[in-house]
Design a protein around this motif. Structure first.
Motif: not given
Length: 204
Positions: A49-56
């Motif tokens: 929860p709350g964690q993500y892969a970014s576009a950068e």
């Protein structure tokens, strides 16, 4: 040292999450690499929860090799950490050191290059110790304690039993076994496959 003195009475099935090489940045280093006031762009939600892969992405350079596009995972952390596999470490030319997340003492550094700047990390490059994220309620029902070491079977084309899988018990955790690409490839498993907890033993 640890003692194997706690047995899980029943086998438990858990989902597998395979972690490719990636980097976590602190706020200071994000601005250095991308510019003042820059904010990460969430691209894909992760299992926790709350964690993500970014576009950068950034480029990572070691003494003998480099990777041009290493995904940044969010949110920002207190300190920058690069997570790679043992095979990645050999290609970069850095000493492969297995560590729990956040433990950076005596770990190698790498050169990180972004679109607006670069930084030479003095430390923080690790091979992440294999671990199981598990919610407090599930851990209680399964008889698993925080920091307990587990034996887990990867049920792939070439089944493997992993030792020293660290249980990370938290009210904010979602059930997921985190291994790296080397471990997944050795067993022939991928993200979304299932693994089986065979037994656990307390970490001492």
């Amino acid at each position: 040292m640890h003692e194997r003195n706690h047995i899980i009475s029943q086998e438990r099935s858990v989902p597998i999450g395979v972690s490719a090489r990636h980097i976590h940045l602190c706020a200071e280093h994000l601005e250095l690499l991308f510019g003042h006031g820059y904010a990460l762009t969430p691209l894909k939600l992760l299992s926790q929860p709350g964690q993500y892969a970014s576009a950068e992405t950034v480029a990572i350079h070691g003494p003998s090799g480099s990777f041009p596009k290493v995904r940044i995972l969010g949110p920002l952390r207190a300190s920058t950490q690069v997570e790679i596999s043992r095979h990645d470490a050999f290609l970069l030319g850095v000493e492969p050191i297995v560590r729990e997340s956040g433990r950076h003492d005596n770990t190698p550094g790498v050169l990180v290059i972004g679109p607006k700047g670069q930084l030479q990390l003095e430390r923080g490059t690790i091979i992440a110790a294999r671990h199981l994220h598990i919610h407090t309620s599930e851990a209680s029902a399964w008889g698993i304690r925080d920091k307990e070491l587990l034996l887990v079977r990867l049920n792939g084309d070439r089944p493997l039993i992993l030792e020293d899988v660290i249980a990370r018990v938290s009210d904010k955790s979602a059930l997921d076994l985190h291994i790296d690409t080397d471990e997944a490839n050795a067993a022939g498993v991928k993200t979304g496959d299932r693994a089986t907890i065979i037994r656990g033993y307390e970490y001492k």
